[in-house]
Motif scaffolding. Sequence first.
Motif, short mmCIF file in Angstrom:
data_model
loop_
_atom_site.label_atom_id
_atom_site.label_comp_id
_atom_site.label_asym_id
_atom_site.label_seq_id
_atom_site.Cartn_x
_atom_site.Cartn_y
_atom_site.Cartn_z
N THR A 1 20.95 0.96 1.08
CA THR A 1 19.63 0.35 1.30
C THR A 1 18.56 1.39 1.65
O THR A 1 18.79 2.28 2.46
N ILE A 2 17.44 1.24 1.00
CA ILE A 2 16.25 2.05 1.27
C ILE A 2 15.15 1.08 1.66
O ILE A 2 14.86 0.14 0.92
N THR A 3 14.54 1.32 2.81
CA THR A 3 13.40 0.53 3.25
C THR A 3 12.20 1.45 3.36
O THR A 3 12.24 2.44 4.11
N ILE A 4 11.16 1.14 2.59
CA ILE A 4 9.92 1.91 2.61
C ILE A 4 8.85 0.95 3.15
O ILE A 4 8.49 -0.02 2.48
N GLU A 5 8.40 1.21 4.37
CA GLU A 5 7.44 0.31 4.99
C GLU A 5 6.03 0.51 4.43
O GLU A 5 5.81 1.35 3.56
N ASP A 6 5.08 -0.24 4.94
CA ASP A 6 3.70 -0.22 4.46
C ASP A 6 3.04 1.15 4.64
O ASP A 6 3.37 1.89 5.57
N ASN B 1 0.82 -1.21 0.00
CA ASN B 1 0.00 0.00 0.00
C ASN B 1 0.86 1.27 0.00
O ASN B 1 0.56 2.24 0.68
N VAL B 2 1.93 1.23 -0.78
CA VAL B 2 2.85 2.36 -0.94
C VAL B 2 2.57 3.03 -2.27
O VAL B 2 2.29 2.36 -3.26
N CYS B 3 2.63 4.36 -2.30
CA CYS B 3 2.52 5.10 -3.56
C CYS B 3 3.76 5.96 -3.72
O CYS B 3 4.06 6.81 -2.87
N ILE B 4 4.48 5.72 -4.82
CA ILE B 4 5.64 6.54 -5.17
C ILE B 4 5.26 7.29 -6.43
O ILE B 4 5.05 6.69 -7.49
N ASP B 5 5.16 8.62 -6.32
CA ASP B 5 4.69 9.44 -7.43
C ASP B 5 5.80 9.68 -8.46
O ASP B 5 6.93 9.23 -8.29
N HIS B 6 5.48 10.42 -9.50
CA HIS B 6 6.34 10.65 -10.66
C HIS B 6 7.70 11.27 -10.29
O HIS B 6 7.81 12.07 -9.37
N SER B 7 8.71 10.90 -11.06
CA SER B 7 10.02 11.55 -11.06
C SER B 7 10.77 11.48 -9.74
O SER B 7 11.52 12.39 -9.40
N CYS B 8 10.58 10.39 -9.00
CA CYS B 8 11.35 10.21 -7.77
C CYS B 8 12.71 9.60 -8.09
O CYS B 8 12.86 8.87 -9.07
N VAL C 1 12.73 8.14 8.95
CA VAL C 1 11.52 8.95 9.07
C VAL C 1 10.53 8.10 9.85
O VAL C 1 10.16 7.00 9.41
N GLY C 2 10.10 8.58 11.01
CA GLY C 2 9.28 7.80 11.93
C GLY C 2 7.87 7.53 11.46
O GLY C 2 7.35 8.18 10.53
N GLU C 3 7.23 6.60 12.13
CA GLU C 3 5.86 6.20 11.82
C GLU C 3 4.92 7.40 11.90
O GLU C 3 5.03 8.22 12.81
N ASN C 4 4.05 7.52 10.92
CA ASN C 4 3.03 8.58 10.82
C ASN C 4 3.60 9.97 10.60
O ASN C 4 2.86 10.94 10.59
N ILE D 1 15.42 4.67 6.16
CA ILE D 1 14.21 3.92 6.50
C ILE D 1 13.05 4.90 6.59
O ILE D 1 13.12 5.89 7.32
N ILE D 2 12.00 4.60 5.83
CA ILE D 2 10.76 5.37 5.89
C ILE D 2 9.74 4.45 6.58
O ILE D 2 9.32 3.45 6.02
N LYS D 3 9.37 4.80 7.80
CA LYS D 3 8.51 3.93 8.61
C LYS D 3 7.04 4.01 8.16
O LYS D 3 6.64 4.93 7.44
N ARG D 4 6.28 3.06 8.65
CA ARG D 4 4.87 2.88 8.29
C ARG D 4 4.06 4.18 8.39
O ARG D 4 4.18 4.94 9.32
N ASN D 5 3.26 4.39 7.36
CA ASN D 5 2.28 5.46 7.30
C ASN D 5 2.90 6.86 7.25
O ASN D 5 2.22 7.85 7.52
#
Length: 186
Positions: A97-102, A83-90, A152-155, A133-137
């Motif tokens: 390592t990059i971790t993108i959580e839910d 349920n991740v959305c990565i928009d244009h031109s990122c 980047v912390g949760e929420n 690390i990009i945490k959940r939500n």
Amino acid sequence: MNKDVFQRLQSGEVIPYSDPAHHQIAEAASRTNNLLINLNATTNPDSVRKQWSNISGNMLDVTSTIKPPVFVNIGLFTRIGKNVCIDHSCSLLDMGTITIEDDVLIGPKVNIVTEEHPVKPSERRALGAKPVIIKRNATIGAGATILPGITVGENAVVTAGSVVTKDVSANTVVAGIPAKVIEEIN
């Protein structure tokens, strides 16, 4: 056992350009650039998912979206949750390592950078890496830049155009250059 250059980077070693294994970086980047041509030539979500799996070695979950174009230097070290959305031109520079959580939202033209060069001029022709690390939500606004070693912390919300130089606590909104907390989220 000899570690490859990426294992060495991810373990905190700084790799000089003169290192005999440095060529592995250029070879991996070339492979990824060739695969990105196909990913960035389509807007069909299933095709994007397939092309992303060719780049990263992992299937993008059906609930997640990458909107082309996207730019990535290696791709093998980016993990994207559900349920991740990565928009244009990122741009995702993922040697560290990059971790993108839910449930993460990433706006257009966001830069997530895990690589850096030493500050000392005599050592600058070298490369180091730290994980991001990009945490959940969490939400990353348009044009924001996340620098090496950041969580980047949760929420949390990183507002548009911000440059994140320090960890972002959960449930906060940060803005500016460098990004600073401007609001707590209840």
